[in-house]
Structures are given as structure tokens and as C-alpha cells.
Scaffold this motif. Structure first.
Motif, PDB file in Angstrom:
ATOM      1  N   PRO A  52       0.135   9.977   7.346  1.00 39.15           N
ATOM      2  CA  PRO A  52       0.877  10.115   8.596  1.00 39.15           C
ATOM      3  C   PRO A  52       0.705  11.507   9.206  1.00 39.15           C
ATOM      4  O   PRO A  52       0.585  12.497   8.481  1.00 39.15           O
ATOM      5  N   PRO A  53       0.695  11.591  10.530  1.00 40.20           N
ATOM      6  CA  PRO A  53       0.466  12.876  11.197  1.00 40.20           C
ATOM      7  C   PRO A  53       1.578  13.905  10.982  1.00 40.20           C
ATOM      8  O   PRO A  53       1.343  15.089  11.196  1.00 40.20           O
ATOM      9  N   ILE A  54       2.765  13.482  10.539  1.00 34.45           N
ATOM     10  CA  ILE A  54       3.836  14.466  10.322  1.00 34.45           C
ATOM     11  C   ILE A  54       3.658  15.234   9.019  1.00 34.45           C
ATOM     12  O   ILE A  54       4.365  16.202   8.777  1.00 34.45           O
ATOM     13  N   LEU A  55       2.704  14.802   8.178  1.00 33.03           N
ATOM     14  CA  LEU A  55       2.457  15.485   6.911  1.00 33.03           C
ATOM     15  C   LEU A  55       1.170  16.295   7.003  1.00 33.03           C
ATOM     16  O   LEU A  55       0.258  15.935   7.741  1.00 33.03           O
ATOM     17  N   PRO A  56       1.083  17.384   6.238  1.00 27.42           N
ATOM     18  CA  PRO A  56      -0.160  18.152   6.245  1.00 27.42           C
ATOM     19  C   PRO A  56      -1.311  17.300   5.713  1.00 27.42           C
ATOM     20  O   PRO A  56      -1.099  16.383   4.917  1.00 27.42           O
ATOM     21  N   ALA A  57      -2.496  17.596   6.151  1.00 28.77           N
ATOM     22  CA  ALA A  57      -3.664  16.833   5.713  1.00 28.77           C
ATOM     23  C   ALA A  57      -3.820  16.936   4.200  1.00 28.77           C
ATOM     24  O   ALA A  57      -3.661  18.005   3.620  1.00 28.77           O
ATOM     25  N   ALA A  58      -4.105  15.804   3.584  1.00 26.82           N
ATOM     26  CA  ALA A  58      -4.377  15.800   2.149  1.00 26.82           C
ATOM     27  C   ALA A  58      -5.733  16.455   1.911  1.00 26.82           C
ATOM     28  O   ALA A  58      -6.643  16.334   2.728  1.00 26.82           O
ATOM     29  N   THR A  59      -5.861  17.157   0.811  1.00 27.17           N
ATOM     30  CA  THR A  59      -7.105  17.876   0.533  1.00 27.17           C
ATOM     31  C   THR A  59      -8.020  17.066  -0.375  1.00 27.17           C
ATOM     32  O   THR A  59      -7.567  16.184  -1.105  1.00 27.17           O
ATOM     33  N   GLY A  60      -9.283  17.377  -0.325  1.00 28.04           N
ATOM     34  CA  GLY A  60     -10.256  16.723  -1.195  1.00 28.04           C
ATOM     35  C   GLY A  60     -10.318  15.229  -0.943  1.00 28.04           C
ATOM     36  O   GLY A  60     -10.291  14.774   0.194  1.00 28.04           O
ATOM     37  N   ASN A  61     -10.378  14.472  -2.006  1.00 25.85           N
ATOM     38  CA  ASN A  61     -10.444  13.011  -1.911  1.00 25.85           C
ATOM     39  C   ASN A  61      -9.068  12.367  -2.034  1.00 25.85           C
ATOM     40  O   ASN A  61      -8.961  11.194  -2.366  1.00 25.85           O
ATOM     41  N   TYR A  62      -8.027  13.138  -1.786  1.00 31.31           N
ATOM     42  CA  TYR A  62      -6.669  12.638  -1.952  1.00 31.31           C
ATOM     43  C   TYR A  62      -6.129  12.076  -0.647  1.00 31.31           C
ATOM     44  O   TYR A  62      -6.614  12.381   0.436  1.00 31.31           O
ATOM     45  N   THR A  63      -5.095  11.262  -0.769  1.00 29.69           N
ATOM     46  CA  THR A  63      -4.396  10.696   0.373  1.00 29.69           C
ATOM     47  C   THR A  63      -2.910  10.634   0.022  1.00 29.69           C
ATOM     48  O   THR A  63      -2.550  10.621  -1.156  1.00 29.69           O
ATOM     49  N   HIS A  64      -2.048  10.628   1.027  1.00 33.02           N
ATOM     50  CA  HIS A  64      -0.606  10.591   0.768  1.00 33.02           C
ATOM     51  C   HIS A  64      -0.156   9.235   0.244  1.00 33.02           C
ATOM     52  O   HIS A  64       0.857   9.128  -0.435  1.00 33.02           O
ATOM     53  N   GLY A  65      -0.888   8.215   0.578  1.00 28.62           N
ATOM     54  CA  GLY A  65      -0.555   6.878   0.112  1.00 28.62           C
ATOM     55  C   GLY A  65      -1.708   5.935   0.374  1.00 28.62           C
ATOM     56  O   GLY A  65      -2.671   6.275   1.063  1.00 28.62           O
ATOM     57  N   VAL A  66      -1.590   4.740  -0.180  1.00 30.63           N
ATOM     58  CA  VAL A  66      -2.606   3.710   0.007  1.00 30.63           C
ATOM     59  C   VAL A  66      -1.899   2.390   0.259  1.00 30.63           C
ATOM     60  O   VAL A  66      -0.928   2.056  -0.423  1.00 30.63           O
ATOM     61  N   GLN A  67      -2.388   1.666   1.247  1.00 25.62           N
ATOM     62  CA  GLN A  67      -1.880   0.324   1.526  1.00 25.62           C
ATOM     63  C   GLN A  67      -2.927  -0.677   1.077  1.00 25.62           C
ATOM     64  O   GLN A  67      -4.106  -0.537   1.407  1.00 25.62           O
ATOM     65  N   VAL A  68      -2.496  -1.674   0.312  1.00 18.81           N
ATOM     66  CA  VAL A  68      -3.391  -2.724  -0.167  1.00 18.81           C
ATOM     67  C   VAL A  68      -2.913  -4.039   0.430  1.00 18.81           C
ATOM     68  O   VAL A  68      -1.764  -4.440   0.231  1.00 18.81           O
ATOM     69  N   ASN A  69      -3.785  -4.671   1.196  1.00 18.72           N
ATOM     70  CA  ASN A  69      -3.465  -5.963   1.806  1.00 18.72           C
ATOM     71  C   ASN A  69      -4.286  -7.049   1.135  1.00 18.72           C
ATOM     72  O   ASN A  69      -5.483  -6.914   0.960  1.00 18.72           O
ATOM     73  N   GLY A  70      -3.632  -8.100   0.763  1.00 23.42           N
ATOM     74  CA  GLY A  70      -4.270  -9.273   0.168  1.00 23.42           C
ATOM     75  C   GLY A  70      -3.365 -10.444   0.458  1.00 23.42           C
ATOM     76  O   GLY A  70      -3.126 -10.787   1.609  1.00 23.42           O
ATOM     77  N   ALA A  71      -2.794 -11.018  -0.578  1.00 23.06           N
ATOM     78  CA  ALA A  71      -1.819 -12.092  -0.395  1.00 23.06           C
ATOM     79  C   ALA A  71      -0.517 -11.540   0.179  1.00 23.06           C
ATOM     80  O   ALA A  71       0.274 -12.256   0.755  1.00 23.06           O
ATOM     81  N   GLY A  72      -0.305 -10.241   0.030  1.00 24.71           N
ATOM     82  CA  GLY A  72       0.874  -9.553   0.550  1.00 24.71           C
ATOM     83  C   GLY A  72       0.497  -8.118   0.863  1.00 24.71           C
ATOM     84  O   GLY A  72      -0.679  -7.772   0.918  1.00 24.71           O
ATOM     85  N   ARG A  73       1.493  -7.287   1.068  1.00 22.35           N
ATOM     86  CA  ARG A  73       1.253  -5.871   1.377  1.00 22.35           C
ATOM     87  C   ARG A  73       1.892  -5.021   0.292  1.00 22.35           C
ATOM     88  O   ARG A  73       3.081  -5.147   0.019  1.00 22.35           O
ATOM     89  N   LEU A  74       1.093  -4.170  -0.326  1.00 22.31           N
ATOM     90  CA  LEU A  74       1.593  -3.209  -1.304  1.00 22.31           C
ATOM     91  C   LEU A  74       1.306  -1.808  -0.784  1.00 22.31           C
ATOM     92  O   LEU A  74       0.233  -1.557  -0.233  1.00 22.31           O
ATOM     93  N   VAL A  75       2.257  -0.904  -0.970  1.00 22.17           N
ATOM     94  CA  VAL A  75       2.057   0.488  -0.584  1.00 22.17           C
ATOM     95  C   VAL A  75       2.311   1.352  -1.813  1.00 22.17           C
ATOM     96  O   VAL A  75       3.352   1.233  -2.458  1.00 22.17           O
ATOM     97  N   PHE A  76       1.347   2.198  -2.127  1.00 25.00           N
ATOM     98  CA  PHE A  76       1.464   3.145  -3.225  1.00 25.00           C
ATOM     99  C   PHE A  76       1.567   4.533  -2.617  1.00 25.00           C
ATOM    100  O   PHE A  76       0.700   4.937  -1.837  1.00 25.00           O
ATOM    101  N   VAL A  77       2.632   5.249  -2.952  1.00 26.31           N
ATOM    102  CA  VAL A  77       2.883   6.575  -2.384  1.00 26.31           C
ATOM    103  C   VAL A  77       2.674   7.616  -3.472  1.00 26.31           C
ATOM    104  O   VAL A  77       3.210   7.492  -4.569  1.00 26.31           O
ATOM    105  N   SER A  78       1.898   8.641  -3.149  1.00 30.47           N
ATOM    106  CA  SER A  78       1.676   9.718  -4.113  1.00 30.47           C
ATOM    107  C   SER A  78       2.871  10.662  -4.109  1.00 30.47           C
ATOM    108  O   SER A  78       3.786  10.523  -3.302  1.00 30.47           O
ATOM    109  N   GLY A  79       2.861  11.632  -4.992  1.00 28.93           N
ATOM    110  CA  GLY A  79       3.959  12.589  -5.074  1.00 28.93           C
ATOM    111  C   GLY A  79       4.164  13.315  -3.754  1.00 28.93           C
ATOM    112  O   GLY A  79       3.220  13.804  -3.149  1.00 28.93           O
TER     113      GLY A  79
END
Length: 70
Positions: A11-38
């Protein structure tokens, strides 16, 4: 079987994640899962941390909800 679509969440309200990291990941398949990092209590991406513990908790939850909103 449904194919999984994986989308990074930065999200734009958070500082850019560094390297190959991301603040979270959304996985869409049969449903929606969101994994949030620290998340830390950064205020509006400025790197400033509120002094009071309660304000830090509010800021962390605001950041978590921003990531979860996708």
C-alpha cells in the motif's frame, strides 16, 4: 483445480519494501487469502514511531489493515 494467482501487496501509505520483500501477499484461487508480513508502527511512511505504546499499537493495526485491504 483452480490456478492460484499471487499478487504482492504494497500500500502507498507504507514505505517501500526493500529487496525482494513485500508487505503482504494476496493469493486468489478458490477463495482469497492474505498473508501480512511483520508490521511496525511507522507513521505514514515517514519512519517516525509514536511515543506512546497505545499509539504504536493503533499504527501497527492501521498498517496491517492497509495491507489486508489490498
Amino acid at each position: 483445480m483452480n490456478a492460484l494467482a499471487i499478487q504482492p501487496l504494497n500500500p502507498p501509505i507504507l514505505p517501500a519494501a526493500t529487496g525482494n520483500y513485500t508487505h503482504g501477499v494476496q493469493v486468489n484461487g478458490a477463495g482469497r487469502l492474505v498473508f501480512v508480513s511483520g508490521q511496525v508502527p511507522w507513521a505514514d511512511g515517514q519512519g517516525q514511531i509514536p511515543a506512546a505504546f497505545e499509539d504504536q499499537c493503533r499504527m501497527v493495526w492501521r498498517n496491517v489493515l492497509a495491507v489486508a485491504a489490498g
